[in-house]
Design a protein around this motif. Sequence first.
Motif, PDB file in Angstrom:
ATOM      1  N   ILE A 135       0.857  -1.287   0.165  1.00 18.27           N
ATOM      2  CA  ILE A 135       0.141   0.063   0.030  1.00 18.27           C
ATOM      3  C   ILE A 135       0.784   1.252  -0.067  1.00 18.27           C
ATOM      4  O   ILE A 135       0.594   2.184  -0.761  1.00 18.27           O
ATOM      5  CB  ILE A 135      -1.242   0.069   1.183  1.00 18.27           C
ATOM      6  CG1 ILE A 135      -2.106  -1.300   1.036  1.00 18.27           C
ATOM      7  CG2 ILE A 135      -1.656   1.321   1.401  1.00 18.27           C
ATOM      8  CD1 ILE A 135      -2.683  -1.568   2.271  1.00 18.27           C
ATOM      9  N   ILE A 136       1.999   1.153   0.759  1.00 19.23           N
ATOM     10  CA  ILE A 136       2.958   2.409   1.027  1.00 19.23           C
ATOM     11  C   ILE A 136       3.367   2.685  -0.466  1.00 19.23           C
ATOM     12  O   ILE A 136       3.754   3.673  -1.093  1.00 19.23           O
ATOM     13  CB  ILE A 136       3.850   2.075   2.010  1.00 19.23           C
ATOM     14  CG1 ILE A 136       3.361   2.134   3.285  1.00 19.23           C
ATOM     15  CG2 ILE A 136       4.984   3.175   1.878  1.00 19.23           C
ATOM     16  CD1 ILE A 136       4.246   1.667   4.655  1.00 19.23           C
ATOM     17  N   GLY A 137       4.088   1.519  -1.177  1.00 20.19           N
ATOM     18  CA  GLY A 137       4.679   1.592  -2.394  1.00 20.19           C
ATOM     19  C   GLY A 137       3.658   2.168  -3.371  1.00 20.19           C
ATOM     20  O   GLY A 137       3.753   3.056  -4.312  1.00 20.19           O
ATOM     21  N   LEU A 138       2.344   1.819  -3.355  1.00 25.06           N
ATOM     22  CA  LEU A 138       1.129   2.203  -4.309  1.00 25.06           C
ATOM     23  C   LEU A 138       1.112   3.617  -4.027  1.00 25.06           C
ATOM     24  O   LEU A 138       0.853   4.430  -5.001  1.00 25.06           O
ATOM     25  CB  LEU A 138      -0.010   1.495  -4.261  1.00 25.06           C
ATOM     26  CG  LEU A 138      -1.174   1.713  -5.143  1.00 25.06           C
ATOM     27  CD1 LEU A 138      -0.640   1.734  -6.524  1.00 25.06           C
ATOM     28  CD2 LEU A 138      -2.392   0.926  -4.533  1.00 25.06           C
ATOM     29  N   LEU A 139       0.907   4.268  -2.728  1.00 25.03           N
ATOM     30  CA  LEU A 139       0.638   5.578  -2.456  1.00 25.03           C
ATOM     31  C   LEU A 139       1.799   6.399  -3.007  1.00 25.03           C
ATOM     32  O   LEU A 139       1.568   7.506  -3.453  1.00 25.03           O
ATOM     33  CB  LEU A 139       0.501   5.699  -1.039  1.00 25.03           C
ATOM     34  CG  LEU A 139      -0.695   5.225  -0.518  1.00 25.03           C
ATOM     35  CD1 LEU A 139      -0.847   5.159   1.222  1.00 25.03           C
ATOM     36  CD2 LEU A 139      -2.033   5.939  -0.860  1.00 25.03           C
ATOM     37  N   ALA A 140       3.218   5.938  -2.751  1.00 26.30           N
ATOM     38  CA  ALA A 140       4.338   6.666  -3.288  1.00 26.30           C
ATOM     39  C   ALA A 140       4.116   6.859  -4.704  1.00 26.30           C
ATOM     40  O   ALA A 140       4.355   7.787  -5.330  1.00 26.30           O
ATOM     41  CB  ALA A 140       5.511   6.266  -2.850  1.00 26.30           C
ATOM     42  N   ALA A 141       3.811   6.092  -5.634  1.00 26.11           N
ATOM     43  CA  ALA A 141       3.632   5.892  -7.183  1.00 26.11           C
ATOM     44  C   ALA A 141       2.703   6.893  -7.326  1.00 26.11           C
ATOM     45  O   ALA A 141       2.573   7.764  -8.426  1.00 26.11           O
ATOM     46  CB  ALA A 141       3.502   4.623  -7.831  1.00 26.11           C
ATOM     47  N   VAL A 142       1.641   6.943  -6.724  1.00 28.74           N
ATOM     48  CA  VAL A 142       0.475   7.962  -6.948  1.00 28.74           C
ATOM     49  C   VAL A 142       0.931   9.140  -6.823  1.00 28.74           C
ATOM     50  O   VAL A 142       0.704  10.288  -7.689  1.00 28.74           O
ATOM     51  CB  VAL A 142      -0.660   7.620  -6.233  1.00 28.74           C
ATOM     52  CG1 VAL A 142      -1.951   8.577  -6.347  1.00 28.74           C
ATOM     53  CG2 VAL A 142      -1.419   6.345  -6.675  1.00 28.74           C
ATOM     54  N   LEU A 143       1.863   9.408  -5.670  1.00 32.14           N
ATOM     55  CA  LEU A 143       2.187  10.869  -5.409  1.00 32.14           C
ATOM     56  C   LEU A 143       3.328  11.329  -6.472  1.00 32.14           C
ATOM     57  O   LEU A 143       3.322  12.260  -6.981  1.00 32.14           O
ATOM     58  CB  LEU A 143       2.755  10.701  -4.130  1.00 32.14           C
ATOM     59  CG  LEU A 143       1.931  10.518  -2.659  1.00 32.14           C
ATOM     60  CD1 LEU A 143       2.670  10.461  -1.373  1.00 32.14           C
ATOM     61  CD2 LEU A 143       1.049  11.890  -2.613  1.00 32.14           C
ATOM     62  N   VAL A 144       4.018  10.465  -7.049  1.00 34.39           N
ATOM     63  CA  VAL A 144       4.848  10.862  -8.110  1.00 34.39           C
ATOM     64  C   VAL A 144       4.242  10.996  -9.359  1.00 34.39           C
ATOM     65  O   VAL A 144       4.390  12.234 -10.157  1.00 34.39           O
ATOM     66  CB  VAL A 144       5.876   9.551  -8.369  1.00 34.39           C
ATOM     67  CG1 VAL A 144       6.581   9.821  -9.637  1.00 34.39           C
ATOM     68  CG2 VAL A 144       6.836   9.289  -7.111  1.00 34.39           C
ATOM     69  N   TRP A 145       3.088  10.255  -9.604  1.00 33.00           N
ATOM     70  CA  TRP A 145       2.427  10.627 -10.851  1.00 33.00           C
ATOM     71  C   TRP A 145       1.604  11.933 -10.791  1.00 33.00           C
ATOM     72  O   TRP A 145       1.460  12.880 -11.791  1.00 33.00           O
ATOM     73  CB  TRP A 145       1.267   9.385 -11.220  1.00 33.00           C
ATOM     74  CG  TRP A 145       0.273   9.541 -12.319  1.00 33.00           C
ATOM     75  CD1 TRP A 145       0.591   9.420 -13.747  1.00 33.00           C
ATOM     76  CD2 TRP A 145      -0.742  10.289 -12.464  1.00 33.00           C
ATOM     77  NE1 TRP A 145      -0.380   9.719 -14.296  1.00 33.00           N
ATOM     78  CE2 TRP A 145      -1.349  10.212 -13.752  1.00 33.00           C
ATOM     79  CE3 TRP A 145      -1.580  10.694 -11.254  1.00 33.00           C
ATOM     80  CZ2 TRP A 145      -2.589  10.960 -13.944  1.00 33.00           C
ATOM     81  CZ3 TRP A 145      -2.895  11.421 -11.791  1.00 33.00           C
ATOM     82  CH2 TRP A 145      -3.321  11.432 -13.184  1.00 33.00           C
ATOM     83  N   VAL A 146       0.881  12.227  -9.662  1.00 31.57           N
ATOM     84  CA  VAL A 146       0.447  13.232  -9.324  1.00 31.57           C
ATOM     85  C   VAL A 146       1.453  14.558  -9.383  1.00 31.57           C
ATOM     86  O   VAL A 146       1.043  15.604  -9.852  1.00 31.57           O
ATOM     87  CB  VAL A 146      -0.372  13.487  -7.875  1.00 31.57           C
ATOM     88  CG1 VAL A 146      -0.966  14.758  -7.568  1.00 31.57           C
ATOM     89  CG2 VAL A 146      -1.580  12.297  -7.916  1.00 31.57           C
ATOM     90  N   GLY A 147       2.327  14.493  -8.922  1.00 34.66           N
ATOM     91  CA  GLY A 147       3.344  15.633  -8.946  1.00 34.66           C
ATOM     92  C   GLY A 147       3.791  15.814 -10.435  1.00 34.66           C
ATOM     93  O   GLY A 147       3.788  16.972 -10.775  1.00 34.66           O
TER      94      GLY A 147
END
Length: 673
Positions: free
Chosen positions: A11-23
Amino acid sequence: MGIPLVACLLIIGLLAAVLVWVGRAYRQLRSDLLSQTKLLQDSLASERHVRERYGELFANASDVILQTNLDGRLVASNRAADLLLGGGETGLDSQFIEDLFTTDDPGWYFDVLDQVRYSDTVRVEREFLGEDGSPKTLELSCRVLADRGFETGMQAIGRDITERVRLQQELERARRAAESNASAKSMFLANMSHEIRTPMNGILGMTRLLLETPLNPEQRDQASTIEHSAEALLTILNDILDLSRIEAGKLELVRESFSLPAVFEEVMELLAPMARTKVQEFLFDFPSSLPARYFGDAGRLRQVLLNLVGNALKFTEKGFVEVRVKGEAGDGFGELVVEVADSGIGMTAEQAGRLFQPFEQAEPGTQRRFGGTGLGLALSKKIVNAMGGEIGVRSSPGVGSVFAFTLRLAIDGETPEFVPRLTGLRVRCDLEAERLREVVQRWLAAHGAVLGEQDPELWVLDRLAPPAADAGGARRLLLSRDPSPRVGSEAESAGFQAWLRQPVRQREFLDTVEALRQAAPAAAMLGPGALARQSEFVPIAATLPGLRVLLAEDNRVNQKVVIGILKRAGCTFSVVENGERALEAIQEGGFDVVLMDCHMPVMDGYTAAGRIRDLEGPAGRVPIVALTAGALAEDRDRCLEAGMDHFLAKPFRADDLLNLLAALQPGAAQEVV
């Protein structure tokens, strides 16, 4: 139960990926927003520039610019409009556009608004008062205004056309003045024509009646000359009238059967007195192989010939003037070229180029030296063009000129087969005049004569001289430049058997030669006119016996002319002197036709014709022929409108009147003439 460690890590990894894409998306969106903002700022700046530029153009345009809303109230106007239409410091905004103009046409704005909805541009003219209080005119070019597809009003771009309108008004006044002058001139010419034609009818009519009486050849020749001279005077009168007709575009041509050589010979005869004082040789040559009779306007052709030949004689002090006809016949038409050649002063190409314009002559001093108005050639060109031909000139200074025009005329009847008349006749031409000798030899050779010096049967000379030693028994023919009748007796004393005047008529020459060939040795002396053919003069015969004619004519001379014709045609007739008496006579009955003069005292012919048409029964239907000195088309129209059936302009020929009366006999097939 707790979440497994592995799941937490995922879940943490997925959240990190989403944050990168959003950025990354945020950064791209921010970049796009900055770019669009820059484009929008540039566009707004450009639009401000355009608006400023449009505002400058709008404000400073030299033409008037007015913009309105749909109610016709001004929402914008430029400086030119304010200055021209009195806006002053406050401008014209909020005023109604119709209030700016003095044009008396309430509601015109809404009419124009309706029109511009269906067309790109509508032009109108409106009047207003200038600063000095003078009326001015503005031409408005109107179109609809729209915003996002919705009509918002109208734009009118105007230009001051006051000067143009003033010039147009001046031109209109000048046109009306010219029309008034032309009308006055036409009325003068018509009145003059009427006054001259009345006595001319007497001269021509009585001359024709004189030719009906027994006359010797010399008297007949003199009477014919009077007739031809009167017709020449009539031609001059018609020339004057033609000025009015041509200016009005009403040049009229008639179609009648006529002898083409006879027209030429009449012109030569009329101009012969002038030619004898000017030139040594005055000649006319018509090929014997061409038909003689054609359909066309003989009067107009005579008019052209008189102008061209008279012009050639005027500018030729010595030498020759020769009229030549060339061409061919076939398919019912003659394709002809008429040339008038002279040995006169000639002209340059530049001078020749001005000749066919009204009132133009070769050079400024021409009129003072030779006379004339310069109208003859201009009239001739218009007449030839109206006949479907062309006219031109070839000339060289000091050498002479050749005026030539073309004709295409329908042949009257079948083209006759050419038959030589002088086959085998031995002729000696001893003529000092070189061109006359060439023409006479051409005539003789065309008819089969044998030309030579030895043992002639006929000797042709142009001077009085005793018989030569080698003349033998040859008969001699004199072609004299002296027109005096005494030449005949002098020629007879000198041993001649015949004499003719120059200019020599081809047919008269051939008739004389043929008569000399057949004459007995003791035959009488032959002179001009002695062998005139019967076809040249047809006596009036009693062809209308019993036709009852009423003549309404107040002029005594014209009465005599018509009475003489009616008597010889076998008609019964009565004569009255005004329209009132004509009406009374018709009411009493007993007439087959009325010959009605138009201008009479008490009651004129027009009124009398109308009154006759109002009568009941056969009297109201009697044919009426207008005999009038009015020769214009409007005169004919007025006669027909008054109730007359036919029209005959004075002076008229006896044959024309008799042919018309023959068509009006009871039972005859009638047609309008």
